[in-house]
Design an enzyme around this catalytic site. Structure first.
Site, PDB file in Angstrom:
ATOM      1  N   TRP A  36       1.421  38.587  54.749  1.00 41.31           N
ATOM      2  CA  TRP A  36       0.264  38.568  53.835  1.00 41.31           C
ATOM      3  C   TRP A  36      -1.003  39.169  54.447  1.00 41.31           C
ATOM      4  O   TRP A  36      -1.318  38.921  55.614  1.00 41.31           O
ATOM      5  CB  TRP A  36      -0.035  37.115  53.468  1.00 41.31           C
ATOM      6  N   MET A  37      -1.776  39.885  53.633  1.00 41.81           N
ATOM      7  CA  MET A  37      -3.099  40.394  54.021  1.00 41.81           C
ATOM      8  C   MET A  37      -4.107  40.077  52.925  1.00 41.81           C
ATOM      9  O   MET A  37      -3.823  40.264  51.757  1.00 41.81           O
ATOM     10  CB  MET A  37      -3.028  41.919  54.205  1.00 41.81           C
ATOM     11  N   ASN A  38      -5.314  39.584  53.321  1.00 37.18           N
ATOM     12  CA  ASN A  38      -6.451  39.684  52.395  1.00 37.18           C
ATOM     13  C   ASN A  38      -7.611  40.394  53.085  1.00 37.18           C
ATOM     14  O   ASN A  38      -7.371  41.475  53.645  1.00 37.18           O
ATOM     15  CB  ASN A  38      -6.770  38.385  51.652  1.00 37.18           C
ATOM     16  N   ASP A  39      -8.809  39.882  53.030  1.00 33.49           N
ATOM     17  CA  ASP A  39     -10.028  40.638  53.370  1.00 33.49           C
ATOM     18  C   ASP A  39      -9.971  41.545  54.609  1.00 33.49           C
ATOM     19  O   ASP A  39      -9.448  41.140  55.651  1.00 33.49           O
ATOM     20  CB  ASP A  39     -11.178  39.675  53.672  1.00 33.49           C
ATOM     21  N   GLN A  55      -7.529  39.580  57.290  1.00 36.56           N
ATOM     22  CA  GLN A  55      -7.028  38.222  57.068  1.00 36.56           C
ATOM     23  C   GLN A  55      -5.516  38.312  56.921  1.00 36.56           C
ATOM     24  O   GLN A  55      -5.008  39.090  56.094  1.00 36.56           O
ATOM     25  CB  GLN A  55      -7.673  37.645  55.799  1.00 36.56           C
ATOM     26  N   SER A  99     -12.696  35.173  57.563  1.00 31.64           N
ATOM     27  CA  SER A  99     -13.286  36.516  57.669  1.00 31.64           C
ATOM     28  C   SER A  99     -14.500  36.599  58.585  1.00 31.64           C
ATOM     29  O   SER A  99     -15.234  35.624  58.761  1.00 31.64           O
ATOM     30  CB  SER A  99     -13.678  37.011  56.279  1.00 31.64           C
ATOM     31  N   ARG A 167     -19.337  30.712  55.407  1.00 30.02           N
ATOM     32  CA  ARG A 167     -18.324  31.614  55.974  1.00 30.02           C
ATOM     33  C   ARG A 167     -18.661  33.096  55.853  1.00 30.02           C
ATOM     34  O   ARG A 167     -19.554  33.497  55.152  1.00 30.02           O
ATOM     35  CB  ARG A 167     -16.965  31.351  55.319  1.00 30.02           C
ATOM     36  N   GLU A 223     -19.018  35.066  48.630  1.00 31.30           N
ATOM     37  CA  GLU A 223     -18.213  35.319  49.817  1.00 31.30           C
ATOM     38  C   GLU A 223     -18.500  36.729  50.357  1.00 31.30           C
ATOM     39  O   GLU A 223     -19.005  37.596  49.648  1.00 31.30           O
ATOM     40  CB  GLU A 223     -16.723  35.188  49.475  1.00 31.30           C
ATOM     41  N   TRP A 306      -7.677  37.924  43.364  1.00 29.87           N
ATOM     42  CA  TRP A 306      -7.088  36.616  43.728  1.00 29.87           C
ATOM     43  C   TRP A 306      -6.263  36.034  42.587  1.00 29.87           C
ATOM     44  O   TRP A 306      -5.232  35.403  42.820  1.00 29.87           O
ATOM     45  CB  TRP A 306      -8.178  35.613  44.121  1.00 29.87           C
TER      46      TRP A 306
HETATM   47  C1  FRU Z   1     -12.404  35.941  50.516  1.00 31.92           C
HETATM   48  C2  FRU Z   1     -12.081  34.728  51.373  1.00 31.92           C
HETATM   49  C3  FRU Z   1     -13.182  34.531  52.417  1.00 31.92           C
HETATM   50  C4  FRU Z   1     -12.473  33.789  53.500  1.00 31.92           C
HETATM   51  C5  FRU Z   1     -11.085  34.384  53.437  1.00 31.92           C
HETATM   52  C6  FRU Z   1      -9.977  33.408  53.750  1.00 31.92           C
HETATM   53  O1  FRU Z   1     -11.306  36.573  49.950  1.00 31.92           O
HETATM   54  O2  FRU Z   1     -11.954  33.581  50.548  1.00 31.92           O
HETATM   55  O3  FRU Z   1     -14.332  33.896  51.934  1.00 31.92           O
HETATM   56  O4  FRU Z   1     -13.069  33.991  54.740  1.00 31.92           O
HETATM   57  O5  FRU Z   1     -10.908  34.892  52.137  1.00 31.92           O
HETATM   58  O6  FRU Z   1      -8.759  34.055  53.894  1.00 31.92           O
END
Ligand code: FRU
Length: 497
Positions: A36-39, A55, A99, A167, A223, A306
């Site tokens: 998995w990848m996010n930010d 992430q 992040s 955060r 965020e 999301w």
């Molecule tokens: C945004 C977020 C950030 C947090 C991260 C967690 O997409 O919710 O605020 O640092 O993802 O994975």
């Protein structure tokens, strides 16, 4: 020091990343090495290369305890994986390394600042995640967490603000060699605010001010802030959660907002003059920018929504893509975006059509593909009345397609992936108001196997969407209700050798 948790992640990602073939990934959009990848995180230029962290949960294609994945690139398009950089392995970040960002220290070390997450027992079986800002220092491969972590915690936020929503620190180096950073937070009213901190050395941080307050205008919690000077203005990028729609400008759910205005550095406050969406498509969130060595402000985002994560099955070997890096500029108080110029070097096999009349479905020889850069100009046909609708369909076969349609009378451009093969009841369409001169509109469409990014006009708007249609669906066709006239310049994109 590499901990057992980090060693395991590195071993696991190396073995399972190898099992994913090149063809299963986009060509020039970064995907996780495994899982998995996010930010995007820690986007920076260090030791002659662009560094991108992200992430990351390597063990499954779904969100889990956050690590930082790591990749490097010479051209922002062709990424090479490096070993996982951070794992949730300390008492203060056991439940996740969220992040954050990176700067280069004067002694040549790479400084990362991230959000450490720690679950706190509230009562019975209720836990809340406490968030603090932490630091790690490294050489571009291995990073050591600072022994005095966390460097910012509940002592450093305004009274009444939430220590559970604190955060995503974004640091920058100021002209005088000191540092500043912005962090997302939630004040007592439950909506968002951006906090500003300062540091002489990157290690000791002090609260300066509340840079901007949401006051319930744009969603709730804000965020992933980013803040920088560009073309004589100051720009604040944020990703609000829980947005309500506003006309065609903002949509429901997680969104992106760009604010342009003036910054009073002495008081640490920002005066907003203009706000707009950063991306008008479906999949775009959590932006981060870099100042490139040649002075360009380049932005990248997580090309995902999301609320639409269920579109891709967790059985797939990877989840999440970065957007194309985009060069930003501010003109007449508004944000403009262009694909990074490095993309031009990936173009080959140019096909050009001029003045093609479209009054029904039209297919053109040589116009197809799933890794494509296509410039399209649509206008009314001379002597004919204004067409009612023009559409281009791509990633198309007999069963599937994704489309972009333009209704000049309503000035609406719509991206629609309803027929892309998705089997989930999620958002598939998004409409945006666009500027055009009497039905003349210029579009640049970039496809890279699993996504489409559409740059409108001179980059005043961008619409991004992912689609996971089978790759055999590589047709492109044009359609008009009424009569339109088009020019098409199309290139294949990729690495030829
Ligand atoms: C945004 C977020 C950030 C947090 C991260 C967690 O997409 O919710 O605020 O640092 O993802 O994975």
């Amino acid at each position: 020091m590499t901990t057992q948790t980090l060693r395991e992640a590195r071993k696991y990602e190396e073995a399972s990343g190898k099992l994913i073939s090149k063809e299963e990934r986009p060509d020039f959009h970064l995907t996780p090495r495994a899982g998995w990848m996010n930010d995007p995180n820690g986007f920076s230029y260090y030791k002659g290369q662009y560094h991108m962290f992200y992430q990351y949960y390597p063990y499954e294609s779904k969100w889990g305890p956050m690590h930082w994945g790591h990749a490097v690139s010479e051209d922002l398009l062709h990424w090479e994986y490096l070993p996982c950089a951070l794992a949730p392995d300390e008492a203060y970040d056991r439940d996740g390394c969220f992040s954050g960002s990176a700067v280069v220290l004067p002694d040549g070390r790479h400084l990362l600042m991230y959000t450490g997450v720690l679950k706190e027992h509230i009562e019975r079986d209720t836990y809340r995640e406490v968030q603090t800002q932490c630091i790690a220092v490294g050489d571009g491969i291995d990073y050591e967490k600072y022994e005095q972590n966390p460097v910012l915690d509940e002592e450093d936020i305004p009274k009444g603000s939430s220590r559970f929503d604190f955060r995503d620190p974004k640091m920058w180096k100021k002209a005088d060699g000191t540092y500043a950073c912005v962090v997302g937070n939630r004040p007592a009213d439950g909506s968002g605010q951006i906090l500003l901190y300062e540091s002489a050395d990157g290690f000791q941080w002090k609260f300066k001010s509340v840079l901007v307050s949401n006051c319930d205008r744009f969603g709730k919690m804000w965020e992933c802030p980013d803040f920088f000077e560009l073309d004589g203005k100051w720009v604040l990028l944020i990703s609000p959660q829980d947005m309500l729609p506003k006309g065609f400008e903002y949509h429901n759910g997680n969104g992106t907002v760009c604010m342009i205005g003036e910054y009073d550095e002495a008081s640490g406050t920002f005066k907003e003059e203009h706000d707009q969406s950063i991306d008008y498509g479906i999949d775009f969130y959590a932006t981060q920018t870099i100042l490139s060595p040649d002075g360009r402000r380049i932005m990248i985002g997580w090309m995902q929504n999301w609320d639409a994560c269920s579109m891709r099955s967790p059985e797939e070997p990877w989840f999440g893509q970065m957007s194309l890096p985009r060069e930003l500029s501010v003109k007449n108080g508004k944000l403009y975006q262009k694909p990074v110029r490095e993309l031009d070097a990936l173009r080959y096999d140019k096909v050009v059509y001029k003045n093609v009349m479209v009054s029904e479905i039209v297919k053109l020889d040589g116009i197809k593909g799933r890794k494509v850069d296509m410039e399209l100009t649509v206008r009314p046909q001379n002597g004919e009345e204004l067409y009612r609708k023009f559409a281009v369909r791509f990633a198309q076969n007999d069963t599937y397609y994704t489309s972009l349609s333009f209704r000049p009378r309503e000035s609406i451009l719509k991206i629609d992936r309803k027929f892309s093969g998705s089997r989930r009841a999620i958002i598939h369409q998004r409409r945006s108001l666009v500027d055009h001169a009497g039905g003349e509109l210029k579009l640049r469409i970039i496809l890279d196997r699993f996504s489409a990014e559409v740059f409108v006009g001179d980059g005043e708007q961008v619409l991004s969407a992912t689609m996971y249609t089978e790759q055999e669906a590589d047709g492109i066709s044009f359609f008009a209700d009424g009569t339109a006239n088009i020019d098409v310049v199309k290139y294949e994109l990729g690495y030829r050798f």
